[in-house]
Design an enzyme around this catalytic site. Sequence first.
Site, PDB file in Angstrom:
ATOM      1  N   CYS A 105      21.680  -3.744  49.994  1.00 38.73           N
ATOM      2  CA  CYS A 105      22.959  -4.404  50.188  1.00 38.73           C
ATOM      3  C   CYS A 105      22.823  -5.927  50.127  1.00 38.73           C
ATOM      4  O   CYS A 105      22.385  -6.474  49.127  1.00 38.73           O
ATOM      5  CB  CYS A 105      23.599  -3.913  51.487  1.00 38.73           C
ATOM      6  N   HIS A 106      23.171  -6.627  51.191  1.00 37.52           N
ATOM      7  CA  HIS A 106      23.074  -8.088  51.226  1.00 37.52           C
ATOM      8  C   HIS A 106      21.646  -8.580  51.496  1.00 37.52           C
ATOM      9  O   HIS A 106      21.404  -9.777  51.517  1.00 37.52           O
ATOM     10  CB  HIS A 106      24.023  -8.671  52.282  1.00 37.52           C
ATOM     11  N   GLY A 107      20.703  -7.662  51.700  1.00 30.60           N
ATOM     12  CA  GLY A 107      19.305  -8.052  51.881  1.00 30.60           C
ATOM     13  C   GLY A 107      18.784  -8.853  50.696  1.00 30.60           C
ATOM     14  O   GLY A 107      17.846  -9.643  50.830  1.00 30.60           O
ATOM     15  N   SER A 109      20.024 -11.331  49.448  1.00 30.72           N
ATOM     16  CA  SER A 109      20.178 -12.767  49.720  1.00 30.72           C
ATOM     17  C   SER A 109      18.866 -13.371  50.207  1.00 30.72           C
ATOM     18  O   SER A 109      18.527 -14.508  49.864  1.00 30.72           O
ATOM     19  CB  SER A 109      21.251 -13.004  50.783  1.00 30.72           C
TER      20      SER A 109
END
Length: 174
Positions: A105-107, A109
Site C-alpha cells: 500500500c503506502h509503504g 512511500s
Amino acid sequence: MRLKNKTIVTLVAEGVEDLEYYVPVMRLQEEGAKVLSAGLDLKPVRGKNGLVITPDAMIEDLKASELFAIILPGGWAPDKVRRYDVVKKLVKEMSDANKIIGIICHGGSIAISAGIIKKGQRVTGSTGIKDDLENVGGVWADEAAFREGNQVWGRVVADIPDFNRELVKALVEE
C-alpha cells in the site's frame, strides 16, 4: 516453522494500516519467525482503524545485519516515518544487503524516500502513490502482489492474502 529463528521487523507509527500490520505479522509467526514491531520510540501507537500497537524496539536500535527481513505496511504511517533519516538508513541498508523487503500500500512511500526503487523496476501499492512511484522510475503494475528482486510488493488491504503468499515464498527461498 520454515522461518524459525529468523528475526523480521515491521515498522509502525501512528496511523499504520492495522490489517497490513497485523495479518502479515500473524502469518510470519505461524511460520516460526520472531517478528518485532519497531517505532521511532516505544510509545504505543494507534492504527488507522483504532487498534493499538506497542513497539518492541526503536528503529534507531536496529541493525540490518541482525535482521532477516523488513516489512513496510501502509496507512498514514509511511508518510510520517519516511521523514526520519534513521528509517531511510535502515531500509537502505536492508536493500543493500539484498534482504527481503515487504512493501504494501503506502509503504512504497518509505521505499521512495530510502532510494531503493531502481529505474524500470515493477512497483505497486495504493493508487494514491502511483505517480510518486512512477516519478522515481518505477513501472506501475496493477497486480495484487509480486516479487521484484528482493522486494515483495502488495497493492492494498484486499490483497493481503496474495501479499502474504509472495512474502512467505520469498522469505523461505532466502
